[in-house]
Design a protein around this motif. Structure first.
Motif, PDB file in Angstrom:
ATOM      1  N   GLU A  31      36.334 -34.937 -17.567  1.00 47.46           N
ATOM      2  CA  GLU A  31      37.541 -34.200 -17.967  1.00 47.46           C
ATOM      3  C   GLU A  31      37.270 -32.699 -17.988  1.00 47.46           C
ATOM      4  OE1 GLU A  31      41.499 -34.204 -18.633  1.00 47.46           O
ATOM      5  OE2 GLU A  31      40.328 -36.024 -18.330  1.00 47.46           O
TER       6      GLU A  31
ATOM      7  N   LYS B 268      37.096 -31.077 -14.432  1.00 51.00           N
ATOM      8  CA  LYS B 268      38.293 -31.066 -13.594  1.00 51.00           C
ATOM      9  C   LYS B 268      38.668 -29.637 -13.240  1.00 51.00           C
ATOM     10  CE  LYS B 268      40.921 -35.090 -15.020  1.00 51.00           C
ATOM     11  NZ  LYS B 268      42.121 -35.503 -15.753  1.00 51.00           N
TER      12      LYS B 268
ATOM     13  N   ARG C 284      44.074 -30.537 -13.215  1.00 53.30           N
ATOM     14  CA  ARG C 284      44.691 -30.442 -14.546  1.00 53.30           C
ATOM     15  C   ARG C 284      46.212 -30.291 -14.430  1.00 53.30           C
ATOM     16  NH1 ARG C 284      40.654 -29.459 -18.514  1.00 53.30           N
ATOM     17  NH2 ARG C 284      38.731 -28.754 -17.571  1.00 53.30           N
TER      18      ARG C 284
ATOM     19  N   ASP D 168      47.713 -33.583 -13.293  1.00 53.46           N
ATOM     20  CA  ASP D 168      47.734 -34.539 -14.409  1.00 53.46           C
ATOM     21  C   ASP D 168      48.877 -34.235 -15.374  1.00 53.46           C
ATOM     22  OD1 ASP D 168      45.607 -35.995 -13.499  1.00 53.46           O
ATOM     23  OD2 ASP D 168      44.134 -35.085 -14.845  1.00 53.46           O
ATOM     24  N   LYS D 169      49.044 -32.962 -15.715  1.00 47.90           N
ATOM     25  CA  LYS D 169      50.104 -32.590 -16.662  1.00 47.90           C
ATOM     26  C   LYS D 169      51.485 -32.875 -16.077  1.00 47.90           C
ATOM     27  CE  LYS D 169      47.501 -29.321 -19.369  1.00 47.90           C
ATOM     28  NZ  LYS D 169      47.328 -27.981 -19.872  1.00 47.90           N
TER      29      LYS D 169
END
Length: 188
Positions: free
Chosen positions: A35, A38, A43, A46-47
Motif C-alpha cells: 500500500e 503504490k 492511488r 483506487d479512490k
C-alpha cells in the motif's frame, strides 16, 4: 519467539499458535508495504473505483439525472437546456468510458495480486509435497528397519517419489485437450 515483543500484535491469543500469529503479521506487513509503495496513479484509480462503487455515487447520479430530466421536460419552470437529452447521453457515455477504464485498471492490478498469491500457493504446495514425500521415505525406512510389514501399502513406493510439477501441468493440458476433442465429437 514471543509474539508480544517481536511484532505489532501485542496480545497473544491463547487459542492460536504463535506461527499462525506470525504469519498473519507477516501478511499484514506485506500488505502495508504494498500500500505504501503504490504510485500516485494507482492511488487515484483506487479512490475513483472505491467512490464509484459506493451508494453515494449512485445517489448523486440519481439526483443529478432526475433533476436534469425534470428540468428538460419542462416540469420545474427552469429554462430547458437539453430538450433532446443529447448532452445527457453524451455526458453519461463519456463518464461510462472513464469509469470502465478505472475499473479495468483496478481489476488488472487485482489480477496481478491474485497471480502472485497463486504462485506463492503453488510454491508452498510443492514444498509441502516434497516434505511429505521425504517424511514418507523416512517412515518407510524406519518401518523396514523395525521389521514392520508394509506389503499392505503398495502405493508407498509411488508416494516416496517427488512430484514433477511440469509433468503434472503437461498431463492436465493433455487431459483438457482430450476432453475438448471428445466434447467436439459428441456435439459435432
Amino acid at each position: 519467539m514471543d509474539i508480544s515483543t517481536d511484532s505489532p500484535c501485542r496480545e497473544r491469543s491463547p487459542d492460536m499458535a504463535s506461527v499462525v500469529e506470525r504469519n498473519i503479521e507477516a501478511l499484514l506487513a506485506k500488505r502495508r508495504q504494498e500500500e505504501q509503495n503504490k504510485g500516485l496513479q494507482d492511488r487515484i484509480a483506487d479512490k475513483v473505483t472505491r467512490f464509484t462503487g459506493s451508494l453515494l455515487f449512485v445517489y448523486i447520479h440519481l439526483v443529478g439525472f432526475s433533476l436534469w430530466i425534470l428540468i428538460n421536460l419542462g416540469w420545474t419552470g427552469l429554462p430547458v437546456f437539453d430538450p433532446t437529452f443529447v448532452v445527457l447521453a453524451m455526458f453519461a457515455s463519456v463518464e461510462a468510458i472513464f469509469l470502465s477504464t478505472f475499473v479495468l485498471i483496478t481489476q488488472n492490478r487485482m489480477q496481478a495480486h491474485a497471480d502472485r498469491r497463486a504462485d506463492l500457493n503453488l510454491q508452498i504446495s510443492l514444498l509441502a509435497e516434497h516434505e511429505v514425500t521425504r517424511i514418507i521415505a523416512l517412515v518407510s525406512a524406519m518401518a523396514e528397519r523395525m521389521g514392520v510389514d508394509t506389503a499392505d501399502y503398495p502405493e508407498l513406493s509411488e508416494l516416496k517419489q517427488d512430484v514433477a510439477p511440469e509433468q503434472v501441468l503437461d498431463k492436465i493440458e493433455e487431459t483438457k485437450e482430450q476432453f475438448s476433442s471428445e466434447v467436439e465429437k459428441v456435439s459435432g
